[in-house]
Enzyme design. Sequence first.
Site, PDB file in Angstrom:
ATOM      1  N   ASP A  47       9.297 -17.319 -14.992  1.00 11.20           N
ATOM      2  CA  ASP A  47       8.296 -18.213 -15.566  1.00 11.20           C
ATOM      3  C   ASP A  47       9.029 -19.383 -16.199  1.00 11.20           C
ATOM      4  OD1 ASP A  47       5.087 -17.525 -16.504  1.00 11.20           O
ATOM      5  OD2 ASP A  47       6.064 -19.281 -17.365  1.00 11.20           O
ATOM      6  N   ASP A  75      11.686 -22.479 -13.204  1.00  5.04           N
ATOM      7  CA  ASP A  75      10.772 -23.579 -12.907  1.00  5.04           C
ATOM      8  C   ASP A  75      10.773 -23.728 -11.394  1.00  5.04           C
ATOM      9  OD1 ASP A  75       9.574 -26.017 -12.355  1.00  5.04           O
ATOM     10  OD2 ASP A  75      10.636 -27.116 -13.925  1.00  5.04           O
ATOM     11  N   ASN A 102       2.936 -16.819  -7.570  1.00  4.29           N
ATOM     12  CA  ASN A 102       1.773 -17.006  -8.428  1.00  4.29           C
ATOM     13  C   ASN A 102       1.773 -18.340  -9.165  1.00  4.29           C
ATOM     14  OD1 ASN A 102      -0.579 -15.952 -10.087  1.00  4.29           O
ATOM     15  ND2 ASN A 102       0.941 -16.258 -11.699  1.00  4.29           N
ATOM     16  N   TYR A 168      -5.691 -30.112  -7.101  1.00  7.85           N
ATOM     17  CA  TYR A 168      -5.553 -28.662  -7.064  1.00  7.85           C
ATOM     18  C   TYR A 168      -6.094 -28.085  -5.762  1.00  7.85           C
ATOM     19  CZ  TYR A 168      -5.708 -23.870  -8.933  1.00  7.85           C
ATOM     20  OH  TYR A 168      -5.523 -22.526  -9.154  1.00  7.85           O
ATOM     21  N   LYS A 172      -3.974 -26.004  -3.008  1.00 12.16           N
ATOM     22  CA  LYS A 172      -4.314 -24.630  -2.631  1.00 12.16           C
ATOM     23  C   LYS A 172      -4.669 -24.528  -1.149  1.00 12.16           C
ATOM     24  CE  LYS A 172      -3.746 -22.430  -6.541  1.00 12.16           C
ATOM     25  NZ  LYS A 172      -2.670 -21.416  -6.684  1.00 12.16           N
ATOM     26  N   ALA A 201     -10.965 -16.026 -12.469  1.00 10.57           N
ATOM     27  CA  ALA A 201     -10.351 -14.931 -13.224  1.00 10.57           C
ATOM     28  C   ALA A 201     -10.030 -15.454 -14.616  1.00 10.57           C
ATOM     29  CB  ALA A 201      -9.095 -14.435 -12.527  1.00 10.57           C
TER      30      ALA A 201
END
Length: 260
Positions: A47, A75, A102, A168, A172, A201
């Site tokens: 992370d 990163d 993720n 975004y 995606k 979520a």
Amino acid sequence: MSSVEYVPGHGLLAGRTAVITAAAGAGIGGATARRFLEEGARIVIGDAHTRRLKETETALAGEFGADHVSSLPCDVTDEEQVRALFAHAEQLHGRLDVVVNNAGLGGTTDLVDMTDAQWSAVLDVTLGGTFRCTRAALRSMKAAGRGGVVVNNASVVGWRAQTGQSHYAAAKAGVMALTRCAALEAAAFGVRVNAVAPSLAMHPHLVKVTSAQLLEELTAREAFGRYAEPWEVANVIVFLASGYSSYMTGETVSVSSQRA
């Protein structure tokens, strides 16, 4: 809050080593790290948020054992850090079986107001990061000759329009296309590449970057009348990482109850 019953582990990933990016905190990455441990995997988590990453590692190691949990700041826009994360996993455990990409960056800005910097930042983390980590995974798995699995985190906005999400959504949709193409190439050396596409979520970071009104509107679209818990998305990632999905590759699985 959800009243759905939490599903216990069944050893679906016993003996596997997994790298999970953006795994600090209470989002899908953190839930995936926990679910993988509950299914018997050894994990290496990365992370960009160093403090939260160390806190996550400490908490999970205390619960599941230090030999099953390791971390390294990463990163995903930095190729050297990506290489270091994968090298750390291989050196520590001698193998790499599963990679969960993720890491992603969101935000809400109408296209007419969007700057080049905003566009590039979201694309570089969300799509570029998935590219870098998938490339690292496939290089490692191809050289090892044991097969493996890559699971990417996409989103239903890769299919469906939503205002303020041009950057975004484009990223995606790119993750979905990357998943399909990488899967065809990786099949030649026994590696499967699939993706999940969640709708909504709920986790603390999402609440910080999304208005209450928008969250209410998005929740209202869901057939169950509620948002997903991050672990419900993680369950599908576990399925795609396990032998139960052995004939699936190049697929994007919608984790959504949105009305058509």
